[in-house]
Write a protein that holds these residues in place. Structure first.
Motif, mmCIF file in Angstrom:
data_model
loop_
_atom_site.group_PDB
_atom_site.id
_atom_site.type_symbol
_atom_site.label_atom_id
_atom_site.label_comp_id
_atom_site.label_asym_id
_atom_site.label_seq_id
_atom_site.Cartn_x
_atom_site.Cartn_y
_atom_site.Cartn_z
ATOM 1 N N SER A 61 0.567 -0.605 0.222
ATOM 2 C CA SER A 61 0.167 -0.274 -0.116
ATOM 3 C C SER A 61 1.225 1.055 -0.158
ATOM 4 N N GLU A 62 0.022 2.704 -0.267
ATOM 5 C CA GLU A 62 1.006 3.566 -0.006
ATOM 6 C C GLU A 62 1.538 3.697 1.157
ATOM 7 N N LYS A 63 1.333 3.445 2.587
ATOM 8 C CA LYS A 63 1.930 3.719 3.818
ATOM 9 C C LYS A 63 2.805 2.660 4.095
ATOM 10 N N GLU A 64 2.408 2.006 3.093
ATOM 11 C CA GLU A 64 4.192 1.028 3.094
ATOM 12 C C GLU A 64 5.549 1.820 2.194
ATOM 13 N N ARG A 65 5.152 2.078 0.653
ATOM 14 C CA ARG A 65 5.538 2.846 0.573
ATOM 15 C C ARG A 65 6.418 4.440 0.998
ATOM 16 N N GLY A 66 5.395 4.716 1.737
ATOM 17 C CA GLY A 66 5.948 6.030 1.973
ATOM 18 C C GLY A 66 6.400 5.468 3.312
ATOM 19 N N GLN A 67 6.359 4.477 4.130
ATOM 20 C CA GLN A 67 7.672 3.945 4.839
ATOM 21 C C GLN A 67 9.655 3.825 4.189
ATOM 22 N N LEU A 68 9.191 3.479 3.363
ATOM 23 C CA LEU A 68 10.909 2.916 2.927
ATOM 24 C C LEU A 68 11.030 4.169 2.002
ATOM 25 N N LEU A 69 10.367 5.199 1.036
ATOM 26 C CA LEU A 69 11.439 6.485 0.554
ATOM 27 C C LEU A 69 11.867 7.846 1.776
ATOM 28 N N ARG A 70 10.656 7.056 3.786
ATOM 29 C CA ARG A 70 11.072 8.002 4.359
ATOM 30 C C ARG A 70 12.915 7.106 5.274
ATOM 31 N N ALA A 71 12.756 5.808 5.009
ATOM 32 C CA ALA A 71 13.992 5.244 5.410
ATOM 33 C C ALA A 71 14.844 5.329 4.369
ATOM 34 N N LEU A 72 14.917 5.876 3.563
ATOM 35 C CA LEU A 72 15.858 5.549 2.252
ATOM 36 C C LEU A 72 16.201 7.528 1.717
ATOM 37 N N SER A 73 15.051 8.541 2.629
ATOM 38 C CA SER A 73 15.792 9.625 1.398
ATOM 39 C C SER A 73 16.094 10.344 3.049
ATOM 40 N N SER A 74 16.121 9.686 4.194
ATOM 41 C CA SER A 74 17.003 10.507 5.200
ATOM 42 C C SER A 74 18.494 9.677 5.504
ATOM 43 N N ASP A 75 19.188 10.674 5.424
ATOM 44 C CA ASP A 75 20.626 10.241 4.889
ATOM 45 C C ASP A 75 20.958 9.498 7.120
ATOM 46 N N ALA A 76 20.942 9.865 8.224
ATOM 47 C CA ALA A 76 20.482 9.472 9.346
ATOM 48 C C ALA A 76 19.980 7.797 9.643
ATOM 49 N N ILE A 77 18.807 8.395 8.440
ATOM 50 C CA ILE A 77 18.327 6.446 9.088
ATOM 51 C C ILE A 77 19.046 6.157 8.235
ATOM 52 N N ARG A 78 18.786 5.830 6.463
ATOM 53 C CA ARG A 78 19.953 5.061 5.796
ATOM 54 C C ARG A 78 21.241 4.441 6.597
ATOM 55 N N GLY A 79 21.454 5.658 6.684
ATOM 56 C CA GLY A 79 22.845 5.431 7.439
ATOM 57 C C GLY A 79 22.640 4.390 8.655
ATOM 58 N N GLY A 80 22.143 4.396 10.004
ATOM 59 C CA GLY A 80 21.952 3.654 10.466
ATOM 60 C C GLY A 80 21.416 2.705 10.208
#
Length: 130
Positions: A61-80
């Motif tokens: 769903s778009e909810k899960e797509r949004g989670q993935l986009l938020r995780a990978l678009s943040s340097d801090a989250i992605r790096g963590g």
């Protein structure tokens, strides 16, 4: 907001450095789809001999797509997440995420996966509004 930050973690951040394990736990509980997908890819990578493990299945769903986009678009989250799982991530579109061994970053396969050409070849009409 990308993360549901506890008052305790917010207080820690206001007073100094945050422990990375606390940050990753916040990511896990705030963005469970993204965290679980990356955990699965890391497990596949560790258990096999392939150069990388990737996901080509769209989120449910778009909810899960949004989670993935938020995780990978943040340097801090992605790096963590990369440090937590001991991987290097490559991201092409709304759901194609690949996990590589850290030493593969900048190598031939990683570079090919993250290239301009790969980005263009990985496009299709269903990805254009994601």
């Amino acid at each position: 907001m990308s993360l549901d930050v506890s008052p305790q973690l917010l207080a820690e951040a206001e007073n100094g450095e945050v422990r990375e394990q606390d940050f990753v736990e916040t990511v896990r509980t705030s963005l469970p789809y993204a965290y679980d997908l990356i955990a699965r890819l890391a497990g596949e990578l560790r258990s096999g001999t392939a150069e990388f493990a990737d996901n080509q299945t769209p989120p449910p769903s778009e909810k899960e797509r949004g989670q993935l986009l938020r995780a990978l678009s943040s340097d801090a989250i992605r790096g963590g997440l990369e440090r937590h799982f001991g991987i290097a991530l490559a991201f092409q579109n709304c759901h194609r995420v690949a996990a590589f061994r850290p030493e593969a970053r900048g190598g031939e396969t990683h570079t090919r996966c993250a290239s301009l050409r790969a980005q263009i070849l990985n496009q299709s009409p269903e990805f254009r509004d994601c």
